[in-house]
Design a protein around this motif. Structure first.
Motif, PDB file in Angstrom:
ATOM      1  N   SER A  51       0.852  -1.189   0.000  1.00  0.00           N
ATOM      2  CA  SER A  51       0.000   0.000   0.000  1.00  0.00           C
ATOM      3  C   SER A  51       0.886   1.237   0.000  1.00  0.00           C
ATOM      4  CB  SER A  51      -0.915  -0.014   1.228  1.00  0.00           C
ATOM      5  OG  SER A  51      -1.768   1.107   1.224  1.00  0.00           O
ATOM      6  N   ARG A  52       1.150   1.762  -1.179  1.00  0.00           N
ATOM      7  CA  ARG A  52       2.154   2.812  -1.282  1.00  0.00           C
ATOM      8  C   ARG A  52       1.805   4.144  -0.627  1.00  0.00           C
ATOM      9  NH1 ARG A  52       1.645   5.656  -6.606  1.00  0.00           N
ATOM     10  NH2 ARG A  52       0.108   4.580  -7.902  1.00  0.00           N
ATOM     11  N   PRO A  53       0.525   4.561  -0.540  1.00  0.00           N
ATOM     12  CA  PRO A  53       0.296   5.870   0.092  1.00  0.00           C
ATOM     13  C   PRO A  53       0.688   5.903   1.561  1.00  0.00           C
ATOM     14  CG  PRO A  53      -1.792   4.749  -0.316  1.00  0.00           C
ATOM     15  CD  PRO A  53      -0.738   3.989  -1.061  1.00  0.00           C
ATOM     16  N   PHE A  54       0.781   4.741   2.215  1.00  0.00           N
ATOM     17  CA  PHE A  54       1.138   4.742   3.625  1.00  0.00           C
ATOM     18  C   PHE A  54       2.640   4.888   3.865  1.00  0.00           C
ATOM     19  CE2 PHE A  54      -2.835   4.291   5.728  1.00  0.00           C
ATOM     20  CZ  PHE A  54      -2.557   4.471   7.078  1.00  0.00           C
ATOM     21  N   VAL A  55       3.438   4.835   2.789  1.00  0.00           N
ATOM     22  CA  VAL A  55       4.856   5.171   2.942  1.00  0.00           C
ATOM     23  C   VAL A  55       4.978   6.587   3.485  1.00  0.00           C
ATOM     24  CG1 VAL A  55       7.035   5.536   1.702  1.00  0.00           C
ATOM     25  CG2 VAL A  55       5.581   3.596   1.107  1.00  0.00           C
ATOM     26  N   ASP A  56       4.085   7.452   3.024  1.00  0.00           N
ATOM     27  CA  ASP A  56       4.125   8.865   3.409  1.00  0.00           C
ATOM     28  C   ASP A  56       3.980   9.058   4.911  1.00  0.00           C
ATOM     29  OD1 ASP A  56       3.535   8.449   0.697  1.00  0.00           O
ATOM     30  OD2 ASP A  56       2.633  10.416   0.481  1.00  0.00           O
ATOM     31  N   THR A  57       3.070   8.309   5.525  1.00  0.00           N
ATOM     32  CA  THR A  57       2.781   8.501   6.944  1.00  0.00           C
ATOM     33  C   THR A  57       3.521   7.509   7.836  1.00  0.00           C
ATOM     34  OG1 THR A  57       0.748   7.245   6.484  1.00  0.00           O
ATOM     35  CG2 THR A  57       0.529   9.624   6.750  1.00  0.00           C
ATOM     36  N   THR A  58       4.418   6.715   7.261  1.00  0.00           N
ATOM     37  CA  THR A  58       5.207   5.770   8.060  1.00  0.00           C
ATOM     38  C   THR A  58       5.948   6.433   9.223  1.00  0.00           C
ATOM     39  OG1 THR A  58       5.464   4.244   6.196  1.00  0.00           O
ATOM     40  CG2 THR A  58       7.060   4.062   7.976  1.00  0.00           C
ATOM     41  N   PRO A  59       6.542   7.630   9.046  1.00  0.00           N
ATOM     42  CA  PRO A  59       7.243   8.251  10.194  1.00  0.00           C
ATOM     43  C   PRO A  59       6.344   8.433  11.416  1.00  0.00           C
ATOM     44  CG  PRO A  59       7.860   9.360   8.169  1.00  0.00           C
ATOM     45  CD  PRO A  59       6.743   8.416   7.810  1.00  0.00           C
ATOM     46  N   LEU A  60       5.051   8.641  11.195  1.00  0.00           N
ATOM     47  CA  LEU A  60       4.132   8.836  12.303  1.00  0.00           C
ATOM     48  C   LEU A  60       3.909   7.541  13.089  1.00  0.00           C
ATOM     49  CD1 LEU A  60       2.636  11.380  13.273  1.00  0.00           C
ATOM     50  CD2 LEU A  60       0.623  10.590  12.026  1.00  0.00           C
ATOM     51  N   LEU A  61       4.226   6.407  12.465  1.00  0.00           N
ATOM     52  CA  LEU A  61       4.021   5.112  13.106  1.00  0.00           C
ATOM     53  C   LEU A  61       5.243   4.650  13.893  1.00  0.00           C
ATOM     54  CD1 LEU A  61       2.148   3.376  10.172  1.00  0.00           C
ATOM     55  CD2 LEU A  61       1.215   3.760  12.468  1.00  0.00           C
ATOM     56  N   ALA A  62       6.340   5.409  13.838  1.00  0.00           N
ATOM     57  CA  ALA A  62       7.570   4.994  14.511  1.00  0.00           C
ATOM     58  C   ALA A  62       7.385   4.873  16.022  1.00  0.00           C
ATOM     59  CB  ALA A  62       8.692   5.979  14.196  1.00  0.00           C
ATOM     60  N   LEU A  63       6.760   5.862  16.633  1.00  0.00           N
ATOM     61  CA  LEU A  63       6.611   5.859  18.094  1.00  0.00           C
ATOM     62  C   LEU A  63       5.638   4.775  18.564  1.00  0.00           C
ATOM     63  CD1 LEU A  63       7.631   7.147  20.624  1.00  0.00           C
ATOM     64  CD2 LEU A  63       5.905   8.953  20.396  1.00  0.00           C
ATOM     65  N   PRO A  64       4.448   4.637  17.964  1.00  0.00           N
ATOM     66  CA  PRO A  64       3.586   3.528  18.395  1.00  0.00           C
ATOM     67  C   PRO A  64       4.216   2.160  18.161  1.00  0.00           C
ATOM     68  CG  PRO A  64       2.637   4.669  16.496  1.00  0.00           C
ATOM     69  CD  PRO A  64       3.750   5.513  17.008  1.00  0.00           C
ATOM     70  N   LEU A  65       4.998   2.000  17.105  1.00  0.00           N
ATOM     71  CA  LEU A  65       5.681   0.722  16.885  1.00  0.00           C
ATOM     72  C   LEU A  65       6.689   0.467  17.996  1.00  0.00           C
ATOM     73  CD1 LEU A  65       6.262  -1.784  15.213  1.00  0.00           C
ATOM     74  CD2 LEU A  65       7.871  -0.430  13.843  1.00  0.00           C
TER      75      LEU A  65
END
Length: 433
Positions: free
Chosen positions: A362-376
């Motif tokens: 799902s390529r559009p979620f590459v954009d918001t991946t940085p936002l997932l760093a902390l919850p991960l």
């Protein structure tokens, strides 16, 4: 100094790995040239400004011709004529081209020095575009490192999270095989926005200069991909947290003004072609848009074999589980993250082609991946408390499986679209042959 060395030890090998992976792709002719497909449309702004020196897109149009991608012909990706004015219009936005421009200029110098065509598409420019993707991957990772360190994460945990986000998702793919697409540029810009917003929040007396810089980066984020304007909720929420009316008005106005300034050349160009200041650029030359507002394909977008977010990158499901401890730890940042991700899922699920056509994962979620760093990071911390060092086993498995899928996509064992379970079941045999 130790922190700088740590960043270098992480980003330099990553930069080299991206270059080597790209060298494999193009030396083995898995695909090519680097500037192609959607990336061709984004890059067309570079050549029309620096080569044509107008907005005719003549040089880009001259490049359109027979291609080797599955026997199809290269289409004028994004380029067409406005139905009313008859002028050439590009459905893509120019933010990606802005970040590509420094590498174009370096390539122009190399082309002049070694006698290549200076049309923006000869070998030095193709190589420069590959380097550009590797650079913005490394720069985005460096910013994520600083962000996670600022959030109090240990260095080992920081490295674990970053490696997972790069290699257990499709981020590495969009920094190499499809580096000319907009997504790795958005990855960098969003990582910068997240980092600067954290700096603003942690400052006892944030300066108007920092607020202005955040506005500039937000403008760039939108200029790359307009739907990513939802990321503006993050600095807005942090600003309102101050609860000082004068500061909110002053800093908010400064940030908003500079964001508009960044976007203004695009708006002026839109008006010069279509007669309108605000348009759905994807509907000017093609019939594309958000056609499923009332019935978004949420379940398909998240779980489908055909590019479902969690199906193709299960580590992101782990990251989403980390939103619960994030909200408990930091209510404001947590709920802002939840709101942005919810909107992102809704927007993507409402798009006329929810799986976004030819893509890996799902390529559009590459954009918001940085936002997932902390919850991960928080999810990994919780899992580690239960299984200890054994967590390295599922982490390694996630990376291994994702890399196998990515290589299968590169080799065309997995199609650009239309993936089925039968195709995936046959993949191990093809990879082993």
């Amino acid at each position: 100094m130790r922190q700088k060395i740590s960043i270098g030890l992480l980003t330099v090998p990553l930069f080299v790995a991206a270059l080597l992976a790209s060298a494999l792709v193009y030396s083995q002719q898995y695909n090519g040239p680097p500037i192609r497909a959607d990336g061709f449309g984004y890059y067309a702004f570079v050549t029309t400004v620096f080569v044509d020196r107008d907005m005719s897109f003549k040089t880009a149009i001259d490049q359109i011709g027979p291609g080797s991608r599955h026997g199809e012909k290269i289409k004028p990706f994004g380029l067409g004529r406005d139905n009313v004015s008859g002028k050439i219009f590009n459905k893509y936005t120019p933010g990606t081209a802005v970040l590509e421009s420094p590498f174009f200029l370096l390539a122009a110098g190399a082309a002049h020095l070694f006698g290549y065509e200076q049309d923006g598409y000869s070998k030095p420019f193709q190589v420069a575009n590959v380097i550009s993707g590797a650079f913005y991957l490394s720069a985005g990772v460096a910013l994520l490192f600083l962000f996670l360190q600022g959030a109090g994460l240990g260095k080992l945990a920081t490295v674990e999270v970053i490696i997972l986000l790069v290699f257990a998702t499709n981020v590495f793919h969009y920094a190499t095989y499809d580096a000319s697409f907009s997504h790795i540029y958005s990855f960098f810009a969003v990582a910068l926005l997240v980092y600067l917003t954290q700096r603003y929040r942690q400052s006892k007396q944030p300066s108007i200069g920092l607020a202005t810089l955040i506005g500039f980066v937000l403008g760039l984020v939108i200029l790359i991909r307009i739907p990513n304007a939802i990321l503006g909720l993050l600095p807005l929420g942090v600003l309102l947290e101050r609860r000082r009316l004068g500061l909110v008005i002053q800093h908010g106005a400064a940030a908003a003004l500079i964001a508009v300034v960044v976007l203004s050349p695009m708006l002026v160009w839109w008006h010069s072609v279509t007669g309108q200041w605000i348009v759905n650029s994807y509907a000017v030359t093609e019939n594309e848009g958000f056609t499923h507002w009332k019935s978004p394909y949420v379940l398909s977008f998240l779980f489908s074999v055909e590019r479902g977010l969690f199906f193709w990158a299960p580590v992101l499901f782990v990251a989403f589980c980390g939103l619960v401890p994030l909200v408990r730890k930091d209510r404001l940042w947590g709920w802002l993250t939840v709101a942005i991700l919810t909107l992102q899922i809704y927007l993507c699920s409402s798009w006329w082609v929810w799986h976004f056509g030819g893509s890996f994962g799902s390529r559009p979620f590459v954009d918001t991946t940085p936002l997932l760093a902390l919850p991960l990071a928080l999810a990994i911390k919780g899992i580690r408390q239960h299984i200890g060092r054994w967590i390295l086993v599922p982490m390694a498995a996630l990376i291994f499986v994702e890399c196998c899928l990515m290589y299968g996509y590169w080799r065309h064992f997995i199609p650009y679209s239309g993936t089925t379970t039968a195709i995936l079941k046959a993949l191990p045999g093809k990879l082993g042959s």
